[in-house]
Design an enzyme around this catalytic site. Sequence first.
Site, short mmCIF file in Angstrom:
data_model
loop_
_atom_site.label_atom_id
_atom_site.label_comp_id
_atom_site.label_asym_id
_atom_site.label_seq_id
_atom_site.Cartn_x
_atom_site.Cartn_y
_atom_site.Cartn_z
N LYS A 39 5.44 22.01 -10.32
CA LYS A 39 5.22 22.78 -8.90
C LYS A 39 4.06 22.02 -8.30
CE LYS A 39 8.07 26.55 -8.36
NZ LYS A 39 8.47 27.30 -9.77
N ARG A 88 6.68 11.03 -30.37
CA ARG A 88 5.15 11.14 -30.75
C ARG A 88 4.96 11.59 -32.08
NH1 ARG A 88 3.23 13.09 -25.22
NH2 ARG A 88 5.44 14.20 -25.40
N SER A 141 0.21 13.34 -21.09
CA SER A 141 -0.40 13.51 -19.72
C SER A 141 -1.25 14.71 -19.88
CB SER A 141 0.72 13.46 -18.79
OG SER A 141 1.39 12.27 -18.57
N1 ATP Z 1 1.96 8.97 -26.27
C1 ATP Z 1 3.30 8.71 -26.23
N2 ATP Z 1 4.07 7.83 -27.06
C2 ATP Z 1 5.21 8.00 -27.27
N3 ATP Z 1 5.84 8.55 -26.11
C3 ATP Z 1 5.38 9.41 -25.31
C4 ATP Z 1 3.98 9.25 -25.17
N4 ATP Z 1 3.61 10.25 -24.18
C5 ATP Z 1 5.04 10.47 -23.64
N5 ATP Z 1 5.63 9.87 -24.46
C6 ATP Z 1 7.35 10.25 -24.07
O1 ATP Z 1 7.78 9.86 -22.54
C7 ATP Z 1 8.46 10.52 -21.86
C8 ATP Z 1 8.08 11.18 -20.77
O2 ATP Z 1 7.32 12.05 -21.00
P1 ATP Z 1 6.35 12.71 -19.89
O3 ATP Z 1 6.40 12.51 -18.69
O4 ATP Z 1 6.71 14.44 -20.27
O5 ATP Z 1 4.96 12.74 -20.54
P2 ATP Z 1 3.89 13.45 -21.36
O6 ATP Z 1 2.78 12.57 -21.71
O7 ATP Z 1 4.60 14.22 -22.46
O8 ATP Z 1 3.56 14.51 -20.31
P3 ATP Z 1 3.07 16.12 -20.29
O9 ATP Z 1 2.05 16.43 -21.21
O10 ATP Z 1 3.12 16.32 -18.86
O11 ATP Z 1 4.61 16.63 -20.57
C9 ATP Z 1 8.81 11.53 -23.11
O12 ATP Z 1 9.98 10.89 -23.75
C10 ATP Z 1 8.02 11.68 -23.80
O13 ATP Z 1 8.15 11.85 -25.19
MG MG Z 2 6.17 15.84 -22.08
#
Ligand code: ATP
Ligand code: MG
Length: 170
Positions: free
Chosen positions: A42, A91, A129
């Site tokens: 949101k 991850r 993130s």
């Molecule tokens: N450091 C990373 N290494 C590999 N894959 C990643 C990594 N960070 C995110 N992803 C993958 O990228 C895709 C998009 O993830 P997303 O936008 O939710 O990022 P996030 O870093 O997990 O953000 P949040 O913490 O907000 O959930 C998902 O498949 C997630 O598993």
């Molecule tokens: Mg995520």
Amino acid sequence: MPTLAVYPGSFDPLTNGHVDIISRGARLFDRIIVAILVNAEKAPLFSMEERVEITRAVFRDQPNVEVDTFDGLLVDYVARRRAQVIVRGLRAVSDFEFEFQMALMNQRLDPTIETIFMMPAEQYTYISSRLIKEVFALGGRVHGLVPDMVETRLREKLAAQPIGAGKKSR
Ligand SMILES: Nc1ncnc2c1ncn2[C@@H]1O[C@H](COP(=O)(O)OP(=O)(O)OP(=O)(O)O)[C@@H](O)[C@H]1O
Ligand SMILES: [Mg+2]
């Protein structure tokens, strides 16, 4: 037929983990579409426009990386774009359960679309993130964990709205 992949996520903000997965995808597929989910949260820190702008700037020299936004069911978007593959990053084991569930649901919704999981380089396996935002807001260094442009934008946001704004200062 060229293979088109969709890498969906909220990218709030783009991290070097995402960049690593996108670069791997760009080597593997003819084209990879980074599909930024509208309204995932949101109150995102970065607006949709900012997230699109940042991702386009980071991949400006890679013509087979496209940046787009989507809303609604992922499989509908993938079919509309005539893509064959969904790319997701893994991850750790902690990602597995949710990702497994999503992949199987998407497979049921559209059996013609394949989900492919990719691991980032080891040094990015702990980056998310959410963690970047938390650490940065508390004054921690995120250099090397996000693209330079993201670091700059984070700094600008923090300057505009310091942590504890509204609270009594010491
Ligand atoms: N450091 C990373 N290494 C590999 N894959 C990643 C990594 N960070 C995110 N992803 C993958 O990228 C895709 C998009 O993830 P997303 O936008 O939710 O990022 P996030 O870093 O997990 O953000 P949040 O913490 O907000 O959930 C998902 O498949 C997630 O598993
Ligand atoms: Mg995520």
